[in-house]
Design a protein around this motif. Structure first.
Motif, mmCIF file in Angstrom:
data_model
loop_
_atom_site.group_PDB
_atom_site.id
_atom_site.type_symbol
_atom_site.label_atom_id
_atom_site.label_comp_id
_atom_site.label_asym_id
_atom_site.label_seq_id
_atom_site.Cartn_x
_atom_site.Cartn_y
_atom_site.Cartn_z
ATOM 1 N N GLU A 66 0.827 -1.205 0.000
ATOM 2 C CA GLU A 66 0.000 0.000 0.000
ATOM 3 C C GLU A 66 0.861 1.254 0.000
ATOM 4 O OE1 GLU A 66 -3.272 2.147 2.938
ATOM 5 O OE2 GLU A 66 -3.055 -0.036 2.974
ATOM 6 N N VAL A 67 2.019 1.182 0.691
ATOM 7 C CA VAL A 67 2.912 2.334 0.814
ATOM 8 C C VAL A 67 4.341 1.870 0.589
ATOM 9 C CG1 VAL A 67 3.772 4.163 2.333
ATOM 10 C CG2 VAL A 67 1.366 3.465 2.460
ATOM 11 N N GLY A 74 1.388 1.801 -8.832
ATOM 12 C CA GLY A 74 0.287 2.478 -8.163
ATOM 13 C C GLY A 74 0.363 2.430 -6.655
ATOM 14 N N THR A 75 1.585 2.367 -6.125
ATOM 15 C CA THR A 75 1.809 2.345 -4.683
ATOM 16 C C THR A 75 2.050 3.768 -4.184
ATOM 17 O OG1 THR A 75 2.869 0.184 -4.945
ATOM 18 C CG2 THR A 75 3.238 1.321 -2.861
ATOM 19 N N ILE A 96 4.705 11.950 -1.208
ATOM 20 C CA ILE A 96 5.060 12.782 -0.062
ATOM 21 C C ILE A 96 6.576 12.848 0.030
ATOM 22 C CG2 ILE A 96 4.953 13.018 2.446
ATOM 23 C CD1 ILE A 96 2.229 11.670 2.367
ATOM 24 N N VAL A 97 7.110 14.060 0.073
ATOM 25 C CA VAL A 97 8.551 14.275 0.086
ATOM 26 C C VAL A 97 8.986 14.704 1.478
ATOM 27 C CG1 VAL A 97 10.469 15.532 -0.953
ATOM 28 C CG2 VAL A 97 8.470 14.957 -2.342
ATOM 29 N N LEU A 98 9.967 13.974 2.034
ATOM 30 C CA LEU A 98 10.550 14.278 3.334
ATOM 31 C C LEU A 98 11.900 14.954 3.148
ATOM 32 C CD1 LEU A 98 10.019 10.782 5.044
ATOM 33 C CD2 LEU A 98 8.411 12.708 4.999
ATOM 34 N N SER A 99 12.330 15.694 4.127
ATOM 35 C CA SER A 99 13.709 16.169 4.155
ATOM 36 C C SER A 99 14.609 15.008 4.549
ATOM 37 C CB SER A 99 13.865 17.310 5.160
ATOM 38 O OG SER A 99 15.247 17.601 5.361
ATOM 39 N N THR A 149 -3.832 7.129 0.881
ATOM 40 C CA THR A 149 -2.807 6.299 0.241
ATOM 41 C C THR A 149 -3.268 5.829 -1.138
ATOM 42 O OG1 THR A 149 -3.593 4.283 1.359
ATOM 43 C CG2 THR A 149 -1.868 5.548 2.460
ATOM 44 N N ALA A 150 -4.558 5.551 -1.289
ATOM 45 C CA ALA A 150 -5.064 5.146 -2.604
ATOM 46 C C ALA A 150 -4.919 6.280 -3.617
ATOM 47 C CB ALA A 150 -6.523 4.714 -2.492
ATOM 48 N N GLU A 151 -5.221 7.511 -3.197
ATOM 49 C CA GLU A 151 -5.101 8.650 -4.097
ATOM 50 C C GLU A 151 -3.636 8.917 -4.446
ATOM 51 O OE1 GLU A 151 -5.887 12.010 -6.481
ATOM 52 O OE2 GLU A 151 -7.032 10.231 -5.910
#
Length: 389
Positions: free
Chosen positions: A282-283, A304-305, A325-328, A350-352
């Motif tokens: 899923e992620v 599509g993950t 989603i971008v982390l430092s 998470t699906a989107e």
């Protein structure tokens, strides 16, 4: 059609291996003749190729040491390489650089043979120089820059990477920005088809919990320990973290984080099983301190993950604008402690994110686009090649 001598790696498995195998296969499917030259002692049990057969498209060079990071060739490897190139007589030499002393000798060798030389430069980086690992990688760039300036073209994966090399003295006109590509027909959500039996078998091993996945090397620069620390602190109910891969830190990390919420899958050699793992996840999480452009990230996007990655290298650029989603790369564990509960509680999110990641991969990172750009680069070099006397 172009005859290509491709210098690269077939083992041990890493992003360089994936890049070389997928690219040469795609070039062959378009009718180009590709000879794969790689380090693999001809008399070793793992060897399936030899440099002795005139019609063999693969050539093996002897080595003393070979790892996921670097290769030390045997004393006779340079002579065997030259003999192989003289026998093959390629139109283009393309080196997917293996961090080997031969990388520095290739410009002179190809100039003597009158063959255009292309490099793909893979080493990870962090343009912000925010950690010790990034500083160490910067030394690799400083070491290679003078040699890269003598290649006819150097393929890099992002404009950020190109700017690092330009600052180190590599002429801008020698650089070609060609991002990694992924086969979006093969790396696709499970609803698009695939091996249903294999997918079911992988799901049974993963269990009924929602799968959060890391796939890659277990080494310092990948910063997997930060992910594991955050997972232990949050312990998201109903979720399992799956670690797929191997590397120098595997034993230490597995001994330190061997709790029930973490599944240590280990190294997975089978491509179809790796695809099934991504399809089940899923992620996808990539906590790297430094990166180039992660193929595993592109593969996760194509399946599509939902993707979470640091802004090291070009990975942040890949996900910017809502594709993930971008982390430092600083304080990864702290950021994940905040983010993991949100991902646990928001499956709609998470699906989107997975849908957007797949769309981004289709728009920008198809393997076919990558091969189109490489073919165009070859054509440009061959068109300007001096005619033989």
């Amino acid at each position: 059609m172009v005859q290509i001598a491709w210098l690269g790696k077939k083992s041990p498995f890493c992003g360089n291996v994936s890049y070389g195998l997928s690219t040469t296969q795609a070039l062959r499917e378009r009718g180009h003749q590709t000879h794969f030259i790689h380090f693999d002692n001809p008399r070793s049990p793992e060897s399936g190729s030899t440099s002795l057969l005139a019609n063999d498209p693969d050539v093996s060079l002897p080595y003393l040491v070979k790892s996921q990071v670097y290769t030390i060739p045997s004393p006779g490897a340079q002579r065997e390489l030259r003999d192989s190139l003289e026998r093959i007589r390629p139109d283009i030499v393309h080196a997917s650089l293996t961090l080997s002393p031969l990388d520095f000798r290739l410009p002179d060798l190809c100039q003597q043979l009158g063959v255009p030389l292309v490099a793909t430069f893979h080493p990870p980086f962090d343009a912000g120089m925010r950690n010790l690992t990034a500083g160490t990688q910067q030394l690799s760039y400083q070491l290679y820059a003078p040699a890269l300036a003598r290649y006819d073209r150097v393929i890099v994966f992002s404009q950020l990477q190109a700017e690092v090399l330009i600052r180190l003295g590599v002429p801008a006109d020698r650089l070609a920005v060609i991002p990694n590509g992924v086969d979006t027909d093969r790396w696709a959500p499970s609803r698009h088809g695939g091996d249903a039996v294999l997918l079911q078998r992988v799901r049974q091993r993963l269990g009924s919990e929602r799968t959060f996945l890391y796939m890659g090397r277990l080494a310092t620069e990948k910063n997997v320990e930060a992910l594991l620390r955050a997972w232990r602190l949050v312990s998201p109910q109903g979720c399992r973290l799956v670690i797929v891969g191997d590397g120098p830190l595997r034993g230490t990390l597995q001994n330190s984080f061997n709790e029930s919420g973490i599944l240590w899958w280990g190294y997975e050699a089978d491509l179809n099983t790796r695809i099934a793992l991504m399809q089940c996840a899923e992620v996808f999480l990539l906590p790297s301190l430094v990166e180039g452009l992660s193929l595993a990230l592109l593969e996760a996007m194509a399946t599509g993950t939902a993707c979470i990655a640091t802004d090291a290298g070009a990975d942040g650029e890949v996900l910017e604008g809502g594709a993930g989603i971008v982390l430092s790369s600083q304080g990864v564990a702290t950021q994940l402690r905040t983010l993991l509960p949100v991902l646990r509680d928001q499956p709609v999110l998470t699906a989107e994110l997975g849908r957007r990641a797949r769309q981004r991969a289709l728009e920008r990172y198809r393997l076919s686009r990558n091969i189109d750009a490489i073919e165009q680069l070859y054509g440009t070099l061959l068109a300007t090649r001096p005619l033989a006397a």
